[in-house]
Design an enzyme around this catalytic site. Structure first.
Site, PDB file in Angstrom:
ATOM      1  N   CYS A 103      -0.364  -5.667  39.821  1.00  0.00           N
ATOM      2  CA  CYS A 103      -1.272  -6.464  38.996  1.00  0.00           C
ATOM      3  C   CYS A 103      -0.802  -7.900  38.845  1.00  0.00           C
ATOM      4  O   CYS A 103      -1.547  -8.839  39.086  1.00  0.00           O
ATOM      5  CB  CYS A 103      -1.439  -5.825  37.629  1.00  0.00           C
ATOM      6  SG  CYS A 103      -2.574  -6.728  36.567  1.00  0.00           S
ATOM      7  N   CYS A 146      -4.359  -8.119  40.295  1.00  0.00           N
ATOM      8  CA  CYS A 146      -5.324  -8.575  39.289  1.00  0.00           C
ATOM      9  C   CYS A 146      -5.163 -10.035  38.894  1.00  0.00           C
ATOM     10  O   CYS A 146      -6.135 -10.796  38.898  1.00  0.00           O
ATOM     11  CB  CYS A 146      -5.201  -7.735  38.019  1.00  0.00           C
ATOM     12  SG  CYS A 146      -4.829  -6.004  38.266  1.00  0.00           S
ATOM     13  N   LYS A 200      -5.421 -12.724  41.860  1.00  0.00           N
ATOM     14  CA  LYS A 200      -6.780 -12.624  42.406  1.00  0.00           C
ATOM     15  C   LYS A 200      -7.805 -13.197  41.432  1.00  0.00           C
ATOM     16  O   LYS A 200      -8.722 -13.909  41.835  1.00  0.00           O
ATOM     17  CB  LYS A 200      -7.097 -11.163  42.728  1.00  0.00           C
ATOM     18  CG  LYS A 200      -8.470 -10.945  43.354  1.00  0.00           C
ATOM     19  CD  LYS A 200      -8.633  -9.503  43.806  1.00  0.00           C
ATOM     20  CE  LYS A 200      -8.436  -8.532  42.680  1.00  0.00           C
ATOM     21  NZ  LYS A 200      -8.585  -7.114  43.087  1.00  0.00           N
ATOM     22  N   TYR A 225     -13.660  -2.411  45.514  1.00  0.00           N
ATOM     23  CA  TYR A 225     -13.301  -3.515  44.622  1.00  0.00           C
ATOM     24  C   TYR A 225     -12.657  -4.678  45.385  1.00  0.00           C
ATOM     25  O   TYR A 225     -13.071  -5.826  45.269  1.00  0.00           O
ATOM     26  CB  TYR A 225     -12.219  -3.064  43.620  1.00  0.00           C
ATOM     27  CG  TYR A 225     -12.637  -2.280  42.423  1.00  0.00           C
ATOM     28  CD1 TYR A 225     -12.665  -2.873  41.171  1.00  0.00           C
ATOM     29  CD2 TYR A 225     -12.923  -0.926  42.503  1.00  0.00           C
ATOM     30  CE1 TYR A 225     -12.978  -2.151  40.033  1.00  0.00           C
ATOM     31  CE2 TYR A 225     -13.234  -0.187  41.376  1.00  0.00           C
ATOM     32  CZ  TYR A 225     -13.265  -0.799  40.143  1.00  0.00           C
ATOM     33  OH  TYR A 225     -13.576  -0.072  39.031  1.00  0.00           O
ATOM     34  N   GLU A 245     -14.271  -8.322  46.063  1.00  0.00           N
ATOM     35  CA  GLU A 245     -13.770  -9.464  45.295  1.00  0.00           C
ATOM     36  C   GLU A 245     -13.246 -10.566  46.208  1.00  0.00           C
ATOM     37  O   GLU A 245     -13.549 -11.757  46.017  1.00  0.00           O
ATOM     38  CB  GLU A 245     -12.686  -8.994  44.326  1.00  0.00           C
ATOM     39  CG  GLU A 245     -13.261  -8.159  43.191  1.00  0.00           C
ATOM     40  CD  GLU A 245     -12.219  -7.598  42.253  1.00  0.00           C
ATOM     41  OE1 GLU A 245     -12.582  -7.205  41.130  1.00  0.00           O
ATOM     42  OE2 GLU A 245     -11.028  -7.543  42.639  1.00  0.00           O
ATOM     43  N   HIS A 258     -28.253 -14.377  19.460  1.00  0.00           N
ATOM     44  CA  HIS A 258     -29.223 -15.086  20.294  1.00  0.00           C
ATOM     45  C   HIS A 258     -28.896 -16.584  20.365  1.00  0.00           C
ATOM     46  O   HIS A 258     -28.496 -17.181  19.366  1.00  0.00           O
ATOM     47  CB  HIS A 258     -30.620 -14.911  19.693  1.00  0.00           C
ATOM     48  CG  HIS A 258     -31.701 -15.571  20.485  1.00  0.00           C
ATOM     49  ND1 HIS A 258     -32.168 -15.054  21.668  1.00  0.00           N
ATOM     50  CD2 HIS A 258     -32.391 -16.729  20.257  1.00  0.00           C
ATOM     51  CE1 HIS A 258     -33.111 -15.867  22.131  1.00  0.00           C
ATOM     52  NE2 HIS A 258     -33.263 -16.887  21.298  1.00  0.00           N
ATOM     53  N   GLU A 267     -27.282  -9.785  24.296  1.00  0.00           N
ATOM     54  CA  GLU A 267     -28.293  -9.341  23.325  1.00  0.00           C
ATOM     55  C   GLU A 267     -29.291  -8.376  23.951  1.00  0.00           C
ATOM     56  O   GLU A 267     -29.903  -7.564  23.251  1.00  0.00           O
ATOM     57  CB  GLU A 267     -29.016 -10.532  22.714  1.00  0.00           C
ATOM     58  CG  GLU A 267     -29.969 -11.254  23.636  1.00  0.00           C
ATOM     59  CD  GLU A 267     -30.717 -12.383  22.932  1.00  0.00           C
ATOM     60  OE1 GLU A 267     -31.501 -12.092  22.006  1.00  0.00           O
ATOM     61  OE2 GLU A 267     -30.510 -13.551  23.308  1.00  0.00           O
TER      62      GLU A 267
END
Length: 461
Positions: A44, A49, A52, A181, A185, A438, A443
Site C-alpha cells: 500500500c 494505494c 498510485k 482494479y 486505475e 443540497h 443527496e
C-alpha cells in the site's frame, strides 16, 4: 519445565497488517520482532494505494484545467512533467516509510531488515545472518505480488504494477493488459497524463464481480478516454526498434512504447517454509485461516492478502488489530468480512458496499432497486459528458439496504460515509428520512423514491 522464547511474537512482513499487529501486540506488553526484507510499509505505502492515488490526482488535473474554461478561467496550455511527479511521489513514499519505522520503534518493536523463513512452529530463521529466533507466536503478513500469467512469448518485455513506479520516463504509447482494479486505475492514470493508452481485457466487461450496470458504464466512459478492447488477448510481444509490437488475438497488432500487465496478484508464500510446518495452501495459493486468523498450526497465524480473504489494505489492518487484541490483549474479536466498502480510483471513480444487483437477486426473495443517472452540476458549465450513476439495492421484506453503488466524482468519499449506515443495518426508510445536503452528488442517495422492481428467479416480486 516451561519452554522459553526469545520473543512473544515474530511478525514476517512489514506491510499494513503486520505493522498494525506488531504495534498493538507491543502495546499489550508483548515482546515483538518484525522482519521485512524490502521496505517497511508494504504494497500500500511503497508500491500500491498511496503512490498510485497520488498519480490519480496528477491525472485528474488535466480534466480540471479543461473544465475551468467553462467557468471563465483562461489558462495557457498546461504541460505535464513526469520526472517532477516521480520525484515528489517518491519523496512522499520515503517520508511515510520513515514514519512506519519510527512508529514501530516507538512501540518497542524490534525491526529486522532481513528475509525470514519458518523452520518449525516456533522457530524463524533470518536468511541474511542465519540467526534463529524462537517465538511463542508467529504471524505471517507477507502480502501478495503481481503475477505474469498467462506466459506468452516476449513476456519479459512487459512490466507489472510494481514496475510502473520505476519508470523514469512516461511512455507515449502504452498497452495495459487486465480488467481489474489495478489495470483499470493505471490505464486511467496514463490516459489522463497524456499517454496514448490501450486497455485490453480478455473478458466481456471490466471489473468482474462489480455491478454489471456500473461496470458497463465505466467501459463506456473509458471507451471515450482511451482505446478499450474487450474480449481480446495478447499472443506475443516482440521488439520493434525501440518500441514493442504486441500481436493480439485475431491477428491484429499494436506498436507501443510500454506494456503493463496487471492480471492479478498471488500470495507471497514461495520459500516461506510453510511445508516444514504442514501448512497446505488453498486452490488460489493462499494460506487457509480460521476467522481469528489462526492457521492449522496453533502457534502460527496469518493476516492480509496472503490469506486470500479480501485483498484490501484496511482489511489487513483490521485483521492485524483483531489478531493482536485476541492473542495478546485478552480482548477476542474477529473481522466481519461480509460488508466491506471499497473504491476503484478510475476516472470516473467507483464506490461500492454490499451486494450487486445480480447477487442480491439470488440472495433474497425480492429486492427493490433505486437508480439515478445524471450529469453532475459541474458539467452544466464545463460541458463534460460523463454521467453519475447511483444504485441503492433494498431487500423488500426487511426494507434493509443491502447494496449501494456509485460511479462519479468523489465516489470513494461518498461510499465511506454511506458504508457506516449500511454496516449499521440502515433501511431505505432511514435513507428517506435523512435530509439532503443540497446541492451535492450524495443527496441523490436520500432522495430516490421510485424503485425499479426486480423479481427473484422464481418470479416473486
Amino acid at each position: 519445565m516451561s519452554e522459553t522464547f526469545d520473543v512473544d511474537l515474530f511478525v514476517i512482513g512489514g506491510g499494513s497488517g503486520g505493522v498494525r499487529a506488531a504495534r498493538i501486540a507491543a502495546s499489550h506488553g508483548a515482546r515483538v520482532m518484525l522482519a521485512e526484507e524490502y521496505r517497511v510499509g508494504g504494497t500500500c505505502v511503497i508500491r500500491g494505494c498511496v503512490p498510485k492515488k497520488l498519480m490519480v490526482y496528477a491525472g485528474r488535473f488535466a480534466d480540471e484545467f479543461e473544465d475551468a474554461a467553462g467557468f471563465g478561467w483562461r489558462l495557457e496550455r498546461p504541460r505535464f512533467d513526469w520526472a517532477a511527479l516521480k520525484t515528489a511521489r517518491d519523496a512522499e513514499v520515503a517520508r511515510l516509510e520513515g514514519i512506519y519505522g519510527r512508529n514501530l520503534g516507538a512501540a518497542g518493536v524490534t525491526l529486522v531488515a532481513e528475509r525470514a523463513v519458518i523452520e518449525d512452529p516456533h522457530t524463524v530463521r533470518l536468511v541474511g545472518s542465519g540467526t534463529r529466533v524462537r517465538a511463542r507466536v508467529i504471524l505471517i503478513a507477507v502480502g501478495a505480488s503481481p503475477v505474469r500469467e498467462p506466459l506468452i512469448p516476449g513476456a519479459e518485455l512487459a512490466i507489472d504494477s510494481n514496475g510502473v513506479f520505476e519508470l523514469e520516463t512516461q511512455p507515449e504509447r502504452i498497452l495495459v493488459v487486465g480488467g481489474g482494479y489495478i489495470a483499470v486505475e493505471f490505464a486511467g492514470v496514463f490516459a489522463a497524463l497524456g499517454s496514448k493508452t490501450t486497455l485490453l481485457h480478455r473478458g466481456p466487461s471490466l471489473l468482474r464481480g462489480f455491478d454489471p450496470e456500473i461496470a458497463a458504464a465505466l467501459g463506456e466512459a473509458y471507451g471515450q478516454r482511451m482505446d478499450l478492447r474487450l474480449g481480446c488477448t495478447v499472443e506475443r510481444l516482440e521488439r520493434d526498434g525501440g518500441a514493442i509490437r504486441a500481436t493480439l488475438s485475431g491477428g491484429a497488432s499494436l506498436t507501443v512504447d510500454g506494456v503493463l500487465v496487471a492480471t492479478g496478484r498471488r500470495p507471497n508464500v514461495a520459500g516461506l517454509g510453510l511445508e516444514a510446518v504442514g501448512i497446505t495452501l488453498d486452490a488460489s495459493g493462499a494460506i487457509p485461516v480460521e476467522p481469528d486468523s489462526r492457521t492449522c498450526v496453533p502457534s502460527i497465524y496469518a493476516v492480509g492478502d496472503v490469506t486470500g480473504r479480501a485483498a484490501l489494505t484496511p482489511v489487513a489492518i483490521r485483521e492485524g488489530h483483531a489478531f493482536a487484541d485476541t492473542v495478546f490483549g485478552g480482548k477476542p474479536w474477529c473481522v466481519d468480512h461480509r460488508l466491506i466498502a471499497t473504491a476503484v480510483f478510475s476516472t470516473p471513480e467507483i464506490g461500492v458496499i454490499g451486494h450487486n444487483e445480480d447477487v442480491a437477486r439470488g440472495c433474497y426473495d425480492a429486492i427493490d432497486v433505486y437508480k439515478a443517472s445524471f450529469r453532475p452540476m459541474k458539467a452544466t458549465l464545463s460541458g463534460r459528458d460523463e454521467r453519475v450513476i447511483m444504485k441503492v439495492i433494498v431487500e423488500r421484506a426487511s426494507d434493509r439496504v443491502v447494496g449501494v453503488h456509485v460511479m462519479g466524482p468523489d465516489a470513494g468519499e461518498i461510499i465511506q460515509a454511506v458504508g457506516i449506515a449500511v454496516t449499521m443495518g440502515a433501511t431505505k426508510a432511514d435513507f428517506d428520512r435523512t435530509i439532503a445536503v443540497h446541492p451535492t452528488l450524495g443527496e441523490e442517495l436520500v432522495t430516490l423514491r421510485t424503485p425499479f422492481v426486480v423479481k427473484h428467479p422464481a418470479g416473486v416480486g
